[in-house]
Design a protein around this motif. Structure first.
Motif, PDB file in Angstrom:
ATOM      1  N   MET A   1     -20.228  32.088  41.594  1.00 58.82           N
ATOM      2  CA  MET A   1     -20.670  31.690  40.411  1.00 58.82           C
ATOM      3  C   MET A   1     -21.757  32.749  39.946  1.00 58.82           C
ATOM      4  O   MET A   1     -22.431  33.333  40.962  1.00 58.82           O
TER       5      MET A   1
ATOM      6  N   ASP B   1     -24.468  33.075  36.799  1.00 63.93           N
ATOM      7  CA  ASP B   1     -25.026  32.679  35.540  1.00 63.93           C
ATOM      8  C   ASP B   1     -25.687  33.994  34.708  1.00 63.93           C
ATOM      9  O   ASP B   1     -26.617  34.494  35.563  1.00 63.93           O
TER      10      ASP B   1
ATOM     11  N   ARG C   1     -21.387  24.303  35.134  1.00 57.08           N
ATOM     12  CA  ARG C   1     -19.969  23.871  35.558  1.00 57.08           C
ATOM     13  C   ARG C   1     -19.900  23.580  37.240  1.00 57.08           C
ATOM     14  O   ARG C   1     -18.765  23.444  37.611  1.00 57.08           O
TER      15      ARG C   1
ATOM     16  N   GLU D   1     -22.701  41.028  32.397  1.00 57.69           N
ATOM     17  CA  GLU D   1     -21.320  39.951  32.810  1.00 57.69           C
ATOM     18  C   GLU D   1     -20.263  40.873  33.449  1.00 57.69           C
ATOM     19  O   GLU D   1     -19.445  40.427  34.232  1.00 57.69           O
TER      20      GLU D   1
ATOM     21  N   VAL E   1     -16.578  31.925  38.182  1.00 62.38           N
ATOM     22  CA  VAL E   1     -17.452  31.501  37.062  1.00 62.38           C
ATOM     23  C   VAL E   1     -18.498  32.607  36.585  1.00 62.38           C
ATOM     24  O   VAL E   1     -19.517  32.244  37.323  1.00 62.38           O
TER      25      VAL E   1
ATOM     26  N   ALA F   1     -23.409  29.204  33.442  1.00 67.33           N
ATOM     27  CA  ALA F   1     -22.270  28.915  34.280  1.00 67.33           C
ATOM     28  C   ALA F   1     -22.825  27.838  35.156  1.00 67.33           C
ATOM     29  O   ALA F   1     -21.842  27.037  35.766  1.00 67.33           O
TER      30      ALA F   1
ATOM     31  N   GLU G   1     -20.304  33.560  33.504  1.00 61.07           N
ATOM     32  CA  GLU G   1     -20.786  33.329  31.999  1.00 61.07           C
ATOM     33  C   GLU G   1     -22.287  32.765  31.891  1.00 61.07           C
ATOM     34  O   GLU G   1     -22.986  32.544  32.881  1.00 61.07           O
TER      35      GLU G   1
END
Ligand SMILES: [Zn+2]
Ligand SMILES: [Zn+2]
Length: 431
Positions: A166, A168, A35, A239, A27, A32, A29
């Motif tokens: 992950m 973020d 989530r 990203e 993930v 993030a 984003e």
């Protein structure tokens, strides 16, 4: 195609193999972290690992989101005299002390070193690991190898890939610019790694997958086109950088080889790191060394491909061993033994070079020139003068001759050595 087209499924490939890489959740984003509860629903006894720099970035937020699922916490602190956490026995011991019989996940907050430590400890305790990445700084997030310093030596331990990766965007965009640049340069190094892979397929009949090669090449071209946006920390570009670092790391698992991500440029970066550790000399972030080394290996390819036909030099075993001693100090016997076992010096491929010279030159021509690589780095604000200022010409030159000996891995360094390294060159090293 996105990253999710390449993970968690069987990919029946034109190379004849079926590729697979399992990473349950990737993930990357904005926001993030929100989530996390959903991605980690099945874990109830989490050990959280962070250091003094990474905990303040999102430690409290992670605790808030996961609540009582976080049962243990390990805050790693730097050892006296060390600027960063070292992935060594001390750090391993600190994490192990925080494990309980019930721990079911080690969740790290950090980048390369913390991820490697979490992979390493979780692997040996048969549990899983996850990483909340704090910087798009290198391509090791998804790989199953862990770069450790054990008994004072750098080793790549075979472990497992994390189950959660992950990123973020808000945190990644605010990472130190040197770490962002390092991730960018680690990807620019793929031009060199891919060229070495193709060359080895030609010379040694090594396994080669055109589809993975094309995938890594496409992603490298994409990141190259984003240099200025990455430098300016534009969220979409950061990203993309993080996603491609994860994807390229996953490619190593897909082909079960480091070939798509690492070649002569990585061998040179390891040389700077290992000699730095031996002699207490400074070295750059991994990706930064890789970026500078990519200019060096591109220059070697230019020198070699300019030859109408190859002629060869040789070095006696005795002289070579003296060079090992001079460059690698007490590690020299290990290197000699590794190369004796690999047998590349005993079985030169000079006849194959001669026979396939036109194809060799064609492959070397596919790699961008040293000037082009230099521009890719300056586009991301690299100061090229820092490389020679840090290492000096002699140390760089010694690496060109002997970085390859650290590994049992063919690359353009072997070709360059076969053509150009003779007793005269060795005498300069030994002087
Ligand atoms: Zn394939
Ligand atoms: Zn790398």
């Amino acid at each position: 195609m996105s990253l999710h087209d390449w993970i968690n499924k069987d990919i029946v490939c034109s190379c004849g193999r079926t590729h697979r890489c399992d990473i349950e959740h990737v993930v990357v984003e904005k926001n993030a972290l929100a989530r996390l509860p959903e991605c980690l629903a099945k874990y109830n006894h989490i050990l959280l690992v962070a250091d003094e720099n990474t905990y303040p970035l999102c430690g409290e937020k992670v605790r808030e989101l996961l609540g009582a699922k976080i049962e243990q916490f390990c805050l790693l602190t730097t050892e006296p005299g060390e600027p960063h956490i070292v992935p060594n026995e001390t750090a391993i011991g600190a994490i192990e002390q925080s494990l309980t019989d019930e721990t079911d996940l080690i969740l790290g907050i950090g980048s390369g070193v913390i991820n490697d430590l979490c992979k390493y400890v979780s692997f040996y305790h048969h549990i899983e690991s996850g990483i909340i990445g704090t910087a798009p700084s290198m391509d090791g997030y998804a790989s199953s190898g862990a770069a450790m310093i054990l008994k004072g030596m750098k080793v790549t331990a075979t472990t497992h890939a994390p189950t959660l990766i992950m990123g973020d965007t808000d945190i990644l965009c605010n990472a130190p610019i040197g770490m962002i640049r390092s991730g960018y340069a680690d990807i620019i190094g793929k031009y060199s790694a891919l060229c070495d892979w193709k060359l080895s397929a030609l010379i040694n009949n090594e396994y080669f997958c055109q589809e993975i090669y094309d995938l890594v090449m496409d992603r490298t071209n994409l990141i190259r086109s984003l240099a200025k946006d990455i430098r300016d920390r534009k969220p979409e570009a950061i990203e993309e950088l993080m996603l491609d670092l994860v994807l390229i790391g996953a490619c190593l698992t897909l082909v079960n080889s480091t070939r798509p991500g690492s070649g002569s440029e990585h061998h040179l970066s390891h040389y700077f790191e290992i000699t730095g550790l031996i002699y207490g000399e400074p070295f750059f972030f991994h990706g930064t060394d890789v970026g500078y080394a990519t200019i060096v290996t591109a220059k070697l390819r230019e020198e070699v491909r300019a030859l109408a036909e190859p002629t060869f030099s040789t070095l006696s075993d005795e002289t070579r061993e003296k060079c090992y001693q001079k460059i690698y100090s007490h590690l020299w016997t290990e290197i000699r033994d590794l190369q004796n076992e690999a047998g590349r010096y005993a079985n030169p491929v000079n006849e194959i070079y001669k026979e396939k010279w036109a194809e060799v030159v064609a492959i070397l021509n596919e790699c961008p020139t040293a000037d082009e690589i230099a521009t890719m780095l300056t586009d991301c604000d690299f100061d090229l003068s820092l490389f020679e200022a840090q290492y000096g010409r002699k140390k760089i030159r010694n690496g060109v001759w002997f970085a390859k000996d650290l590994k049992d891995r063919y690359s353009v360094l072997w070709l360059y050595d076969a053509i150009f390294c003779g007793e005269k060159e060795a005498a300069e090293i030994l002087a």
